[in-house]
Design a protein around this motif. Structure first.
Motif, PDB file in Angstrom:
ATOM      1  N   VAL A   1       0.851  -1.187   0.000  1.00 44.56           N
ATOM      2  CA  VAL A   1       0.000   0.000   0.000  1.00 44.56           C
ATOM      3  C   VAL A   1       0.889   1.240   0.000  1.00 44.56           C
ATOM      4  N   GLN A   2       0.397   2.302  -0.575  1.00 47.51           N
ATOM      5  CA  GLN A   2       1.141   3.567  -0.564  1.00 47.51           C
ATOM      6  C   GLN A   2       0.998   4.254   0.790  1.00 47.51           C
ATOM      7  N   ALA A   3       1.966   5.073   1.110  1.00 48.01           N
ATOM      8  CA  ALA A   3       1.897   5.847   2.346  1.00 48.01           C
ATOM      9  C   ALA A   3       0.590   6.646   2.382  1.00 48.01           C
ATOM     10  N   GLY A   4      -0.041   6.640   3.542  1.00 44.95           N
ATOM     11  CA  GLY A   4      -1.331   7.303   3.703  1.00 44.95           C
ATOM     12  C   GLY A   4      -2.513   6.380   3.494  1.00 44.95           C
ATOM     13  N   GLY A   5      -2.254   5.196   2.985  1.00 42.39           N
ATOM     14  CA  GLY A   5      -3.318   4.240   2.712  1.00 42.39           C
ATOM     15  C   GLY A   5      -3.732   3.457   3.938  1.00 42.39           C
ATOM     16  N   SER A   6      -4.651   2.517   3.709  1.00 41.19           N
ATOM     17  CA  SER A   6      -5.219   1.722   4.799  1.00 41.19           C
ATOM     18  C   SER A   6      -5.212   0.242   4.453  1.00 41.19           C
ATOM     19  N   LEU A   7      -5.166  -0.562   5.503  1.00 43.85           N
ATOM     20  CA  LEU A   7      -5.318  -2.008   5.391  1.00 43.85           C
ATOM     21  C   LEU A   7      -6.069  -2.507   6.620  1.00 43.85           C
ATOM     22  N   ARG A   8      -6.740  -3.641   6.448  1.00 42.14           N
ATOM     23  CA  ARG A   8      -7.398  -4.287   7.584  1.00 42.14           C
ATOM     24  C   ARG A   8      -6.892  -5.722   7.685  1.00 42.14           C
ATOM     25  N   LEU A   9      -6.268  -6.006   8.806  1.00 38.44           N
ATOM     26  CA  LEU A   9      -5.748  -7.348   9.055  1.00 38.44           C
ATOM     27  C   LEU A   9      -6.762  -8.158   9.850  1.00 38.44           C
ATOM     28  N   SER A  10      -6.756  -9.465   9.613  1.00 37.68           N
ATOM     29  CA  SER A  10      -7.612 -10.387  10.354  1.00 37.68           C
ATOM     30  C   SER A  10      -6.769 -11.521  10.905  1.00 37.68           C
ATOM     31  N   CYS A  11      -7.218 -12.066  12.028  1.00 39.72           N
ATOM     32  CA  CYS A  11      -6.530 -13.210  12.611  1.00 39.72           C
ATOM     33  C   CYS A  11      -7.575 -14.185  13.145  1.00 39.72           C
ATOM     34  N   ALA A  12      -7.588 -15.377  12.572  1.00 38.78           N
ATOM     35  CA  ALA A  12      -8.487 -16.431  13.029  1.00 38.78           C
ATOM     36  C   ALA A  12      -7.763 -17.286  14.058  1.00 38.78           C
ATOM     37  N   VAL A  13      -8.420 -17.482  15.200  1.00 39.44           N
ATOM     38  CA  VAL A  13      -7.822 -18.218  16.307  1.00 39.44           C
ATOM     39  C   VAL A  13      -8.634 -19.475  16.574  1.00 39.44           C
ATOM     40  N   SER A  14      -7.968 -20.590  16.700  1.00 44.04           N
ATOM     41  CA  SER A  14      -8.653 -21.831  17.057  1.00 44.04           C
ATOM     42  C   SER A  14      -7.843 -22.560  18.114  1.00 44.04           C
ATOM     43  N   GLY A  15      -8.529 -23.441  18.836  1.00 45.05           N
ATOM     44  CA  GLY A  15      -7.834 -24.264  19.806  1.00 45.05           C
ATOM     45  C   GLY A  15      -7.601 -23.607  21.151  1.00 45.05           C
ATOM     46  N   SER A  16      -8.271 -22.476  21.401  1.00 43.13           N
ATOM     47  CA  SER A  16      -8.128 -21.850  22.710  1.00 43.13           C
ATOM     48  C   SER A  16      -9.468 -21.279  23.143  1.00 43.13           C
ATOM     49  N   ASP A  17      -9.583 -20.950  24.413  1.00 42.82           N
ATOM     50  CA  ASP A  17     -10.785 -20.289  24.899  1.00 42.82           C
ATOM     51  C   ASP A  17     -10.633 -18.806  24.609  1.00 42.82           C
ATOM     52  N   PHE A  18     -10.874 -18.469  23.354  1.00 45.04           N
ATOM     53  CA  PHE A  18     -10.545 -17.149  22.820  1.00 45.04           C
ATOM     54  C   PHE A  18     -11.118 -16.015  23.654  1.00 45.04           C
ATOM     55  N   ARG A  19     -12.381 -16.146  24.031  1.00 44.49           N
ATOM     56  CA  ARG A  19     -13.059 -14.994  24.609  1.00 44.49           C
ATOM     57  C   ARG A  19     -12.516 -14.568  25.971  1.00 44.49           C
ATOM     58  N   ILE A  20     -11.803 -15.410  26.664  1.00 42.37           N
ATOM     59  CA  ILE A  20     -11.286 -15.016  27.978  1.00 42.37           C
ATOM     60  C   ILE A  20      -9.876 -14.444  27.904  1.00 42.37           C
ATOM     61  N   ASN A  21      -9.270 -14.467  26.708  1.00 43.07           N
ATOM     62  CA  ASN A  21      -7.884 -14.047  26.574  1.00 43.07           C
ATOM     63  C   ASN A  21      -7.751 -12.632  26.035  1.00 43.07           C
ATOM     64  N   ALA A  22      -6.781 -11.914  26.554  1.00 43.53           N
ATOM     65  CA  ALA A  22      -6.369 -10.675  25.912  1.00 43.53           C
ATOM     66  C   ALA A  22      -5.592 -11.045  24.658  1.00 43.53           C
ATOM     67  N   MET A  23      -5.869 -10.342  23.577  1.00 42.92           N
ATOM     68  CA  MET A  23      -5.212 -10.636  22.301  1.00 42.92           C
ATOM     69  C   MET A  23      -4.470  -9.396  21.811  1.00 42.92           C
ATOM     70  N   GLY A  24      -3.457  -9.641  21.006  1.00 42.04           N
ATOM     71  CA  GLY A  24      -2.675  -8.518  20.522  1.00 42.04           C
ATOM     72  C   GLY A  24      -2.175  -8.713  19.102  1.00 42.04           C
ATOM     73  N   TRP A  25      -1.816  -7.612  18.501  1.00 41.26           N
ATOM     74  CA  TRP A  25      -1.106  -7.613  17.231  1.00 41.26           C
ATOM     75  C   TRP A  25       0.334  -7.190  17.492  1.00 41.26           C
ATOM     76  N   TYR A  26       1.229  -7.987  16.970  1.00 44.39           N
ATOM     77  CA  TYR A  26       2.651  -7.737  17.083  1.00 44.39           C
ATOM     78  C   TYR A  26       3.193  -7.521  15.672  1.00 44.39           C
ATOM     79  N   ARG A  27       4.353  -6.885  15.570  1.00 45.67           N
ATOM     80  CA  ARG A  27       4.983  -6.763  14.265  1.00 45.67           C
ATOM     81  C   ARG A  27       6.489  -6.883  14.397  1.00 45.67           C
ATOM     82  N   GLN A  28       7.094  -7.352  13.320  1.00 43.80           N
ATOM     83  CA  GLN A  28       8.541  -7.468  13.284  1.00 43.80           C
ATOM     84  C   GLN A  28       9.045  -6.909  11.965  1.00 43.80           C
ATOM     85  N   ALA A  29       9.757  -5.808  12.058  1.00 43.49           N
ATOM     86  CA  ALA A  29      10.364  -5.182  10.880  1.00 43.49           C
ATOM     87  C   ALA A  29      11.720  -5.828  10.622  1.00 43.49           C
TER      88      ALA A  29
END
Length: 116
Positions: free
Chosen positions: A12-40
């Motif tokens: 994407v060009q600078a100033g643009g937008s994106l929407r990321l999604s993450c599907a989680v399985s195998g855990s009790d998702f709703r009781i957990n704090a979740m996060g997005w991490y990144r590695q440059a």
């Protein structure tokens, strides 16, 4: 066993937008704090956004006001809406629990590339 699948990255060009999604399985998702991490390239992985089981959110200063994290407990999915993207946002983005489920398991991530 937890399984994390990230998607939605791209070029994407600078100033643009994106929407990321993450599907989680195998855990009790709703009781957990979740996060997005990144590695440059050449840098350590960092936590940029997190959302508690109660919907409380917190952001790294570098993305505050530009990124929005959300979750859908019915779909076991966490999202990251990224607006006003900058070249320094270029990284592989991962989702995981906060703290991570495991020190060794991470999904494949999704690559975000922001051109200037």
């Amino acid at each position: 066993q937890v399984h994390l699948v990230e998607s939605g990255g791209g070029l994407v060009q600078a100033g643009g937008s994106l929407r990321l999604s993450c599907a989680v399985s195998g855990s009790d998702f709703r009781i957990n704090a979740m996060g997005w991490y990144r590695q440059a390239p050449g840098k350590q992985r960092e936590l940029v956004a997190q959302i508690g089981s109660d919907g409380t959110t917190n952001y790294a200063d570098s993305v505050k006001g530009r990124f929005t994290i959300s979750r859908d407990n019915a779909e076991n999915t966490v999202y990251l809406q990224m607006n006003s993207l900058r070249p320094e946002d270029t990284a592989v983005y991962y989702c995981n629990r906060v703290p991570p489920y495991s020190t060794t398991y991470w999904g494949k991530g999704t690559l975000v590339t922001v051109s200037s």
